[in-house]
Motif scaffolding. Structure first.
Motif, PDB file in Angstrom:
ATOM      1  N   PRO A  62      -7.636  -2.423   5.761  1.00 54.09           N
ATOM      2  CA  PRO A  62      -7.363  -1.137   5.570  1.00 54.09           C
ATOM      3  C   PRO A  62      -8.149  -0.148   6.684  1.00 54.09           C
ATOM      4  O   PRO A  62      -9.428  -0.445   6.956  1.00 54.09           O
ATOM      5  N   TYR A  63      -7.303   0.300   7.329  1.00 49.82           N
ATOM      6  CA  TYR A  63      -7.791   1.608   8.406  1.00 49.82           C
ATOM      7  C   TYR A  63      -8.438   2.797   7.485  1.00 49.82           C
ATOM      8  O   TYR A  63      -7.429   3.573   6.928  1.00 49.82           O
ATOM      9  N   TYR A  78       1.759   7.101   1.766  1.00 51.27           N
ATOM     10  CA  TYR A  78       1.743   5.594   2.450  1.00 51.27           C
ATOM     11  C   TYR A  78       1.662   4.332   1.571  1.00 51.27           C
ATOM     12  O   TYR A  78       1.027   4.647   0.322  1.00 51.27           O
ATOM     13  N   MET A 115      -6.604   6.151   7.354  1.00 49.30           N
ATOM     14  CA  MET A 115      -5.330   6.465   6.818  1.00 49.30           C
ATOM     15  C   MET A 115      -5.307   6.216   5.119  1.00 49.30           C
ATOM     16  O   MET A 115      -4.472   6.523   4.350  1.00 49.30           O
ATOM     17  N   TRP A 152      -2.866   7.116   1.955  1.00 46.64           N
ATOM     18  CA  TRP A 152      -2.498   6.082   0.850  1.00 46.64           C
ATOM     19  C   TRP A 152      -2.820   6.701  -0.582  1.00 46.64           C
ATOM     20  O   TRP A 152      -1.965   6.601  -1.666  1.00 46.64           O
ATOM     21  N   GLU A 195       1.194  -0.199   4.808  1.00 50.92           N
ATOM     22  CA  GLU A 195       1.213   0.725   6.084  1.00 50.92           C
ATOM     23  C   GLU A 195       0.061   1.065   6.521  1.00 50.92           C
ATOM     24  O   GLU A 195      -0.119   1.596   7.693  1.00 50.92           O
ATOM     25  N   ILE A 196      -1.170   0.933   5.967  1.00 50.29           N
ATOM     26  CA  ILE A 196      -2.277   1.502   6.308  1.00 50.29           C
ATOM     27  C   ILE A 196      -3.341   0.258   6.877  1.00 50.29           C
ATOM     28  O   ILE A 196      -4.480   0.680   7.027  1.00 50.29           O
TER      29      ILE A 196
END
Length: 195
Positions: free
Chosen positions: A9-10, A22, A13, A17, A26-27
């Motif tokens: 996971p970034y 999100y 972001m 989430w 998507e992250i």
């Protein structure tokens, strides 16, 4: 590139989430694909030891790996208290297991008290983003509740209560504003080991 997971996971972001903006898929960053695109080899494993003199990395699942230059991202790990406090705890680290912890917290039966307090240890940018994101998600789940955010810090910040007005547009296109109260308090952390 050595990483315990091929998908990461970034962190930038994660607050979106947590707030429900999100989906989890998507992250993330596909570490294996990124390494391949850069001409690097990807090894799904964990570094458990370092010998800088012999230039060796010890890996959990593989034996050792030689290196010329090593760049280490050690991250951080938080451990919630192990005794029953009667409160819900959400450690933001490690990110690799945050999804399971957040999903479990959201699925657990929750009291719907009129006032819900969200306390965050750390009043830096990540702490502010996290407390606002959690409060956003809780507001959608319990719209009649009053939410109070508390940021605990050891730093000399602008202590006191700050009211933030958040303006947004819902899925129907209607614009609305909500006021969120965040209190920054200078407190010493106890019972929350960090490594």
């Amino acid at each position: 590139v050595v990483s315990p997971s091929a998908w990461a996971p970034y962190s930038g972001m994660v607050p979106g989430w947590l707030a429900g903006l999100y989906r989890f898929d998507e992250i993330g960053i596909d570490m294996a694909a990124l390494a391949q695109a850069c001409g690097a080899r990807f090894i799904e494993d964990e570094v458990i030891g370092l010998d800088p003199v012999r230039r060796l990395l010890a890996l959990r699942q593989h034996e050792t790996m030689r290196f010329d230059v090593a760049s280490l991202n050690v991250g951080s790990t938080l451990y919630a208290p192990t005794h029953d406090t009667g409160q819900a705890w959400l450690s933001m680290r490690p990110l690799s297991t945050l999804r399971e912890r957040w999903d479990a917290m959201l699925a657990a039966p929750q009291h719907t008290a009129h006032v819900q307090r969200v306390v965050t240890a750390g009043a830096g940018p990540a702490g502010v983003e996290s407390v606002l994101a959690v409060m956003t998600r809780l507001r959608t789940r319990h719209p009649s509740s009053t939410l109070q955010g508390l940021l605990l810090t050891r730093d000399d910040l602008s202590l006191g209560t700050h009211v933030i007005t958040v303006t947004g547009t819902d899925t129907d296109g209607d614009s609305s504003s909500k006021q969120v109260s965040i209190t920054i308090a200078n407190r010493q952390f106890s019972g929350i080991p960090c490594s």
